[in-house]
Design a protein around this motif. Structure first.
Motif, PDB file in Angstrom:
ATOM      1  N   VAL A  93      -1.248   7.685   0.737  1.00 23.03           N
ATOM      2  CA  VAL A  93      -1.059   8.181  -0.630  1.00 23.03           C
ATOM      3  C   VAL A  93      -1.564   7.322  -1.600  1.00 23.03           C
ATOM      4  O   VAL A  93      -2.246   7.982  -2.639  1.00 23.03           O
ATOM      5  CB  VAL A  93       0.303   8.375  -0.663  1.00 23.03           C
ATOM      6  CG1 VAL A  93       1.034   8.649  -2.108  1.00 23.03           C
ATOM      7  CG2 VAL A  93       1.130   9.288   0.216  1.00 23.03           C
ATOM      8  N   LEU A  94      -1.591   6.028  -1.438  1.00 30.26           N
ATOM      9  CA  LEU A  94      -2.180   5.046  -2.372  1.00 30.26           C
ATOM     10  C   LEU A  94      -3.799   5.269  -2.599  1.00 30.26           C
ATOM     11  O   LEU A  94      -3.983   5.490  -3.680  1.00 30.26           O
ATOM     12  CB  LEU A  94      -1.926   3.634  -1.955  1.00 30.26           C
ATOM     13  CG  LEU A  94      -2.293   2.506  -2.664  1.00 30.26           C
ATOM     14  CD1 LEU A  94      -1.265   1.274  -2.513  1.00 30.26           C
ATOM     15  CD2 LEU A  94      -3.742   1.951  -2.665  1.00 30.26           C
ATOM     16  N   ARG A  95      -4.470   5.496  -1.341  1.00 26.87           N
ATOM     17  CA  ARG A  95      -5.680   5.552  -1.511  1.00 26.87           C
ATOM     18  C   ARG A  95      -6.122   6.989  -2.004  1.00 26.87           C
ATOM     19  O   ARG A  95      -7.081   6.988  -3.051  1.00 26.87           O
ATOM     20  CB  ARG A  95      -6.333   5.542  -0.103  1.00 26.87           C
ATOM     21  CG  ARG A  95      -6.506   4.090   0.546  1.00 26.87           C
ATOM     22  CD  ARG A  95      -7.092   4.069   1.752  1.00 26.87           C
ATOM     23  NE  ARG A  95      -6.408   4.707   2.896  1.00 26.87           N
ATOM     24  CZ  ARG A  95      -5.446   4.080   3.521  1.00 26.87           C
ATOM     25  NH1 ARG A  95      -5.096   2.990   3.276  1.00 26.87           N
ATOM     26  NH2 ARG A  95      -4.916   4.790   4.607  1.00 26.87           N
ATOM     27  N   ARG A  99      -8.367   7.669  -5.650  1.00 24.60           N
ATOM     28  CA  ARG A  99      -9.527   8.579  -5.665  1.00 24.60           C
ATOM     29  C   ARG A  99      -9.491   9.699  -6.630  1.00 24.60           C
ATOM     30  O   ARG A  99     -10.532  10.144  -7.079  1.00 24.60           O
ATOM     31  CB  ARG A  99      -9.579   9.293  -4.110  1.00 24.60           C
ATOM     32  CG  ARG A  99     -10.224   8.158  -3.193  1.00 24.60           C
ATOM     33  CD  ARG A  99     -10.820   8.882  -2.017  1.00 24.60           C
ATOM     34  NE  ARG A  99      -9.483   9.654  -1.217  1.00 24.60           N
ATOM     35  CZ  ARG A  99      -8.936   9.298  -0.337  1.00 24.60           C
ATOM     36  NH1 ARG A  99      -9.094   8.129   0.144  1.00 24.60           N
ATOM     37  NH2 ARG A  99      -8.101   9.989   0.205  1.00 24.60           N
ATOM     38  N   ALA A 100      -8.204   9.954  -6.692  1.00 33.26           N
ATOM     39  CA  ALA A 100      -7.580  11.176  -7.913  1.00 33.26           C
ATOM     40  C   ALA A 100      -8.086  10.604  -8.993  1.00 33.26           C
ATOM     41  O   ALA A 100      -7.919  11.306 -10.220  1.00 33.26           O
ATOM     42  CB  ALA A 100      -6.547  11.765  -7.485  1.00 33.26           C
ATOM     43  N   GLY A 101      -8.345   9.416  -9.536  1.00 33.29           N
ATOM     44  CA  GLY A 101      -8.203   8.646 -10.780  1.00 33.29           C
ATOM     45  C   GLY A 101      -6.989   8.529 -11.342  1.00 33.29           C
ATOM     46  O   GLY A 101      -6.728   8.406 -12.700  1.00 33.29           O
ATOM     47  N   MET A 102      -5.970   8.275 -10.513  1.00 31.71           N
ATOM     48  CA  MET A 102      -4.481   7.845 -10.998  1.00 31.71           C
ATOM     49  C   MET A 102      -4.060   6.535 -10.896  1.00 31.71           C
ATOM     50  O   MET A 102      -2.874   6.186 -11.135  1.00 31.71           O
ATOM     51  CB  MET A 102      -3.477   9.047 -10.165  1.00 31.71           C
ATOM     52  CG  MET A 102      -3.760  10.643 -10.538  1.00 31.71           C
ATOM     53  SD  MET A 102      -2.544  11.634  -9.588  1.00 31.71           S
ATOM     54  CE  MET A 102      -1.116  11.064 -10.297  1.00 31.71           C
ATOM     55  N   GLY A 103      -5.196   5.804 -10.861  1.00 28.67           N
ATOM     56  CA  GLY A 103      -4.941   4.333 -10.972  1.00 28.67           C
ATOM     57  C   GLY A 103      -5.761   3.623  -9.988  1.00 28.67           C
ATOM     58  O   GLY A 103      -6.634   4.315  -9.385  1.00 28.67           O
ATOM     59  N   SER A 104      -5.840   2.245 -10.070  1.00 29.22           N
ATOM     60  CA  SER A 104      -6.817   1.436  -9.275  1.00 29.22           C
ATOM     61  C   SER A 104      -6.145   0.030  -9.037  1.00 29.22           C
ATOM     62  O   SER A 104      -5.366  -0.100  -9.790  1.00 29.22           O
ATOM     63  CB  SER A 104      -8.159   1.106 -10.075  1.00 29.22           C
ATOM     64  OG  SER A 104      -7.834   0.380 -11.240  1.00 29.22           O
ATOM     65  N   GLY A 105      -6.190  -0.352  -7.699  1.00 30.06           N
ATOM     66  CA  GLY A 105      -5.703  -1.563  -7.145  1.00 30.06           C
ATOM     67  C   GLY A 105      -4.088  -1.235  -7.163  1.00 30.06           C
ATOM     68  O   GLY A 105      -3.372  -2.157  -7.374  1.00 30.06           O
ATOM     69  N   ALA A 109       4.565  -0.830  -6.620  1.00 34.48           N
ATOM     70  CA  ALA A 109       5.429  -0.885  -8.006  1.00 34.48           C
ATOM     71  C   ALA A 109       4.419  -0.008  -9.039  1.00 34.48           C
ATOM     72  O   ALA A 109       4.976   0.927  -9.810  1.00 34.48           O
ATOM     73  CB  ALA A 109       5.491  -2.105  -8.348  1.00 34.48           C
ATOM     74  N   THR A 110       3.351  -0.184  -8.706  1.00 29.03           N
ATOM     75  CA  THR A 110       2.371   0.920  -9.774  1.00 29.03           C
ATOM     76  C   THR A 110       2.209   2.408  -9.244  1.00 29.03           C
ATOM     77  O   THR A 110       2.015   3.187 -10.222  1.00 29.03           O
ATOM     78  CB  THR A 110       0.936   0.258  -9.878  1.00 29.03           C
ATOM     79  OG1 THR A 110       0.076  -0.012  -8.699  1.00 29.03           O
ATOM     80  CG2 THR A 110       1.008  -1.203 -10.816  1.00 29.03           C
TER      81      THR A 110
END
Length: 205
Positions: A93-95, A99-105, A109-110
């Motif tokens: 899910v994190l990756r 990839r969908a542009g909903m965050g990086s790193g 928590a994020t």
């Protein structure tokens, strides 16, 4: 146990949205039992997700989450998104979110900051820990399955496990059992002690 007011709220029939083209927000979950649990909790909180334009969509596991995010997320329909996954699928899910542009790193928590929450180890584990083993066994007995559970406990590979682990495994031993018990377990929750991932997802939408 649920309060009388909670029982009344639990009987509110949700107006389910299954067509995401009519939704303003979508909650992505792994399976049907997750959807039933969230809809039951929303009803107990006095919410009608369908009337609010919120669709709870089972993905059939997390391997296809990238396609859902591509269609529904920032590069697609631009809907408000949230989600619930098991700890074992957290990395997938994190990756996919990145990839969908909903965050990086992203970290757990994020991930939560963008609406995606992780169950430890899964939904059944969260609910069993919140209720306690005795209450879960009372619910199983009310469903006429306590004898089956006792037989399951006596299996050589299960008898040394903690009762909470036995209950979690029992929920997955018959097709449809998770769907059967998810709303029942949610209905029995003290609303001041709801598992954080369930409340977090609903609060985000």
């Amino acid at each position: 146990m649920a309060s009388p007011d909670g029982d009344a709220q639990a009987r509110i029939p949700p107006r389910r949205i299954t067509d995401t083209t009519t939704a303003r927000a979508v909650v992505l979950v792994e399976g049907v039992s997750d959807r039933l649990a969230l809809e039951q909790l929303a009803a107990r909180r006095g919410r009608d997700l369908g009337a609010e334009g919120i669709a709870v969509v089972p993905m059939g596991g997390t391997k296809s989450i990238g396609a859902f995010l591509e269609r529904l997320g920032p590069a697609g329909m631009g809907l408000r998104l949230a989600g619930l996954c098991d700890a074992g699928e957290e990395g997938d899910v994190l990756r996919a979110l990145e990839r969908a542009g909903m965050g990086s790193g992203l970290t757990r928590a994020t991930m939560e900051a963008v609406g995606f929450f992780v169950s430890e180890a899964d939904l059944e584990d969260e609910l069993i820990r919140a209720l306690g083993a005795d209450e879960v066994m009372r619910i199983i007995e009310a469903q006429g399955e306590l004898g089956r559970f006792r037989t399951f406990q006596r299996m050589p590979q299960k008898r040394d496990q903690a009762v909470e682990a036995q209950l979690r495994r029992f929920m997955g031993t018959r097709s449809g059992r998770k769907q059967q018990y998810a709303p029942l377990l949610v209905d029995a929750l003290d609303l001041s002690h709801v598992p954080r991932p369930l409340d977090g997802v609903l609060a985000h939408v």
